[in-house]
Write an enzyme that holds these catalytic residues in place. Structure first.
Site, short mmCIF file in Angstrom:
data_model
loop_
_atom_site.label_atom_id
_atom_site.label_comp_id
_atom_site.label_asym_id
_atom_site.label_seq_id
_atom_site.Cartn_x
_atom_site.Cartn_y
_atom_site.Cartn_z
N HIS A 65 0.83 -1.22 0.00
CA HIS A 65 0.00 0.00 0.00
C HIS A 65 0.86 1.27 0.00
O HIS A 65 0.49 2.29 0.58
CB HIS A 65 -0.96 0.02 1.19
CG HIS A 65 -1.94 -1.12 1.20
ND1 HIS A 65 -3.10 -1.10 0.49
CD2 HIS A 65 -1.90 -2.32 1.83
CE1 HIS A 65 -3.76 -2.24 0.68
NE2 HIS A 65 -3.05 -3.00 1.48
N ASN A 138 -10.14 -3.62 1.19
CA ASN A 138 -9.75 -3.53 -0.21
C ASN A 138 -10.97 -3.27 -1.08
O ASN A 138 -12.10 -3.22 -0.59
CB ASN A 138 -9.06 -4.82 -0.67
CG ASN A 138 -7.70 -5.01 -0.04
OD1 ASN A 138 -7.01 -4.05 0.31
ND2 ASN A 138 -7.31 -6.27 0.12
#
Length: 492
Positions: A65, A138
């Site tokens: 990320h 997500n």
């Protein structure tokens, strides 16, 4: 040979897995749990060592990320769910809570294009009156692996080759050929959804199963779902190349420009709930993150809306230093025995303590907005001004006391210590159902992406055959088409 004499690392190669101290590892696939389903035991030294080493692999960029963009806004309750949870920020319709949200790509580096095929992170920090709640998820409702023991290996396989620093399909397909549970996730990643048009036009999911608890102590499993009001839009290969070539930060710019223009992105929050007493009614384990819950049996229930109406003031302060952890919950929301969630509870905060320091929760975007008090003193980069004389508990000189007790799940944990896979894997049913639900042109694009990946010259015949076998078990027609185009056969 002197056992205490220094030897290069290559001399330590062993045919068996070991811990850093050299102890043999007899199971590098499953966490140590109470019974086959959990929860996970902290005494699993190998798991903790493996995650702790993995969490410290990158400085200072996030290991995963790394590429992301943030925005601020509010969450408003629109439907009464007080019968399901005693969480204060969900107490009644009309209640608003300030939030900060970070969207991200998962695998690629901080400066990478936002048009690469990759899952997208969707993390929301709620600044509630009872502390922060981090809903970390997500854009897909499932994940690649169900046990956090495999997470470091998974990321290593998805990351660039450590020799060449090039991301290569053969490494990804080799690793996941050992994990048929990943098929469901690949029906999302290799689908058209694999490249969202931008952050505004994608769904979000909490992925993991949490637990809601009401004032009476009644517990319900819960999954969280974000649905964009502007719809879901994606980029096909040619479009992604065109957009990424023109602007490698197109999604970040779209988010920033939309908010600046007053076109505020909005998502509706829905939940699915399940009575824990009913979890054995399904042909899969409801706590398995590689599975979705059937909406015809467990329908989506509306909860509220998320509106992003303010851009961040400083990218470094409110994006790079912004940190999330699934362990950060509030009264009325708790964990489940989901094996991936159990490892994320440790791993995320451990990562941030390494990346940002032990006092990262004092940084403005991470600090709670409500009054808070504890005896966590000093340490690296502690900038909180404190002048009290009492830094221990209890004390007759300090009026601070325990908060009113709040309910936690009442289930009793029993079972022997085990490292094993869950009983109801059922790896192929849901991927097959999802593939068959698509229109023919969408199926064709999915097949072409798999043919392209499996055509990598370094993908061996064995690995190619294993994947054809997996997809044949999910859908016979899909397996046959792949076998025909690749001139290969299933492994069984």
């Amino acid at each position: 040979m002197d056992p205490y004499k220094y030897r290069p690392s290559s001399a330590f190669n062993s045919p068996f897995w070991t811990t850093n101290s050299g102890a043999p590892v007899w199971n590098n696939n499953s966490s140590l749990t109470v019974g086959p389903r959990g929860p996970i035991l902290l005494e699993d030294y190998h798991l903790v060592e493996k995650l702790a080493n993995f969490d410290r692999e990158r400085i200072p960029e996030r290991v995963v990320h790394a590429r992301g963009a943030s925005a601020k806004g509010f969450f408003e309750v629109t439907h009464d769910v007080s019968h399901l949870t005693c969480a204060d920020f969900l107490r009644a319709p009309g209640v608003q809570t300030p939030v900060i949200v970070r969207f991200s790509t998962v695998i690629h580096e901080r400066g990478s294009p936002e048009t690469l095929r990759d899952p997208r992170g969707f993390a929301v920090k709620f600044y509630t009156r009872e502390g922060n709640f981090d809903l970390v998820g997500n854009n897909f409702p499932v994940f690649f692996v169900r046990d956090g023991m495999k997470f470091p290996d998974m990321v290593h396989a998805l990351k660039p080759n450590p020799k060449s620093h090039i991301q290569e399909n053969w490494r990804i397909l080799d690793f996941f050929s050992h994990h048929p549970e990943s098929l469901h996730m690949f029906t999302f990643l290799f689908d058209d959804l694999g490249v969202p048009q931008d952050y505004r036009h994608m769904e979000g999911s909490g992925v993991n199963t949490y637990t809601l608890i009401n004032k009476a102590g009644k517990a319900q499993y819960v999954k969280f779902h974000w649905k964009p009001t502007c719809g879901v839009k994606c980029l096909l290969e040619e479009e992604a190349i065109k957009v990424g070539g023109a602007n490698h930060s197109h999604a970040t710019q779209d988010l920033y420009d939309s908010i600046a223009a007053g076109n505020y992105p909005e998502w509706k929050l829905f939940i699915q709930t399940m009575d824990p007493d009913h979890e054995n009614r399904f042909d899969f384990d409801p706590l398995d993150v590689t599975k979705t819950w059937p909406e015809d049996i467990l329908p989506l229930q509306p909860v509220g809306r998320l509106v992003l109406n303010k851009n961040i003031d400083n990218f470094f302060a409110e994006n790079e230093q912004l940190a999330f952890c699934p362990a950060i919950v509030v009264p009325g929301i708790y964990y489940s025995d989901d094996k991936l969630l159990q490892t994320r509870i440790f791993s995320y905060s451990d990562t941030q303590r390494h990346r940002l320091g032990p006092n990262y929760l004092q940084l403005p975007p991470n600090a709670p907005k409500c009054a808070h008090h504890n005896n966590h003193h000093e340490g690296f980069m502690n900038f909180m001004h404190r002048d009290e004389e009492i830094n221990y508990f209890p004390s007759r000189y300090d009026p601070v006391r325990h908060a009113e007790r709040f309910p936690i799940p009442p289930a009793v944990c029993t079972g022997r210590r085990e490292k094993c896979i869950i009983e109801k894997e059922n790896n192929f049913k849901q991927p097959g159902e999802r593939y068959r639900s698509w229109a023919p042109d969408r199926q064709e694009r999915f097949i072409c992406r798999w043919v392209d990946a499996l055509s990598d010259p370094r993908v061996t015949h064995e690995i190619r055959s294993i994947w054809i076998t997996y997809w044949s078990q999910a859908c016979k027609s899909l397996g046959q088409k792949l076998a025909s185009r690749l001139n290969a056969k299933p492994s069984i």
